[in-house]
Scaffold this motif. Structure first.
Motif, PDB file in Angstrom:
ATOM      1  N   TYR A  93      73.641  43.953  14.141  1.00  0.00           N
ATOM      2  CA  TYR A  93      75.259  44.064  14.891  1.00  0.00           C
ATOM      3  C   TYR A  93      76.340  44.024  13.736  1.00  0.00           C
ATOM      4  O   TYR A  93      77.499  44.909  14.499  1.00  0.00           O
ATOM      5  N   ALA A  94      76.021  43.648  12.613  1.00  0.00           N
ATOM      6  CA  ALA A  94      76.849  44.663  11.630  1.00  0.00           C
ATOM      7  C   ALA A  94      77.235  45.877  11.069  1.00  0.00           C
ATOM      8  O   ALA A  94      78.232  46.568  11.243  1.00  0.00           O
TER       9      ALA A  94
ATOM     10  N   ALA B 139      73.213  40.015   0.271  1.00  0.00           N
ATOM     11  CA  ALA B 139      74.071  38.654   1.407  1.00  0.00           C
ATOM     12  C   ALA B 139      72.627  38.064   2.137  1.00  0.00           C
ATOM     13  O   ALA B 139      72.618  37.216   2.544  1.00  0.00           O
ATOM     14  N   ILE B 140      72.040  39.098   2.947  1.00  0.00           N
ATOM     15  CA  ILE B 140      71.071  39.051   4.213  1.00  0.00           C
ATOM     16  C   ILE B 140      69.854  37.674   3.205  1.00  0.00           C
ATOM     17  O   ILE B 140      69.099  36.530   3.547  1.00  0.00           O
TER      18      ILE B 140
ATOM     19  N   ARG C 296      76.294  50.894  -3.458  1.00  0.00           N
ATOM     20  CA  ARG C 296      76.804  49.065  -3.990  1.00  0.00           C
ATOM     21  C   ARG C 296      76.916  48.389  -2.245  1.00  0.00           C
ATOM     22  O   ARG C 296      76.621  47.390  -2.353  1.00  0.00           O
ATOM     23  N   ALA C 297      77.657  48.961  -1.229  1.00  0.00           N
ATOM     24  CA  ALA C 297      77.658  48.354   0.215  1.00  0.00           C
ATOM     25  C   ALA C 297      75.958  48.130   0.592  1.00  0.00           C
ATOM     26  O   ALA C 297      75.743  47.248   1.090  1.00  0.00           O
ATOM     27  N   LYS C 298      75.056  49.433   0.099  1.00  0.00           N
ATOM     28  CA  LYS C 298      73.539  48.337   1.298  1.00  0.00           C
ATOM     29  C   LYS C 298      73.309  47.515  -0.445  1.00  0.00           C
ATOM     30  O   LYS C 298      72.264  46.642   0.402  1.00  0.00           O
TER      31      LYS C 298
ATOM     32  N   THR D  46      77.222  42.234   7.325  1.00  0.00           N
ATOM     33  CA  THR D  46      76.529  40.756   7.721  1.00  0.00           C
ATOM     34  C   THR D  46      77.202  39.734   7.278  1.00  0.00           C
ATOM     35  O   THR D  46      77.616  38.980   8.640  1.00  0.00           O
ATOM     36  N   GLU D  47      77.942  39.123   6.323  1.00  0.00           N
ATOM     37  CA  GLU D  47      78.706  38.078   6.661  1.00  0.00           C
ATOM     38  C   GLU D  47      79.814  37.583   7.438  1.00  0.00           C
ATOM     39  O   GLU D  47      79.307  36.375   8.711  1.00  0.00           O
ATOM     40  N   GLU D  48      80.496  38.995   7.827  1.00  0.00           N
ATOM     41  CA  GLU D  48      81.506  38.918   8.918  1.00  0.00           C
ATOM     42  C   GLU D  48      80.880  38.665  10.151  1.00  0.00           C
ATOM     43  O   GLU D  48      80.769  37.885  11.181  1.00  0.00           O
TER      44      GLU D  48
END
Length: 63
Positions: A29-30, A12-13, A4-6, A37-39
């Motif tokens: 970086y994330a 998001a990308i 789910r996270a992947k 990735t958003e952060e």
């Protein structure tokens, strides 16, 4: 990282209208920092914003 996270990170990308290089850098970086990735994009945007400075710090003198 779970499925789910992947999926969320990839989605998001894919949804961002940013440069491919910036997306890749944010994803890297994330992963390294353990954030989304958003952060990472928010941190990168904050780092690239021009800083406000007062006249004295910018080398301007008052009359």
């Amino acid at each position: 990282m779970g499925k789910r996270a992947k999926h969320k990170a990839r989605q998001a990308i894919a949804e961002l209208s940013l440069d491919d290089e910036i997306q890749t850098e944010a994803a890297y970086y994330a992963r390294k920092c353990g954030i989304t990735t958003e952060e990472a994009l928010q941190i990168m945007e904050a780092a690239n914003r021009p800083q406000r400075s007062s006249g004295a710090l910018a080398g301007q003198s008052s009359p």
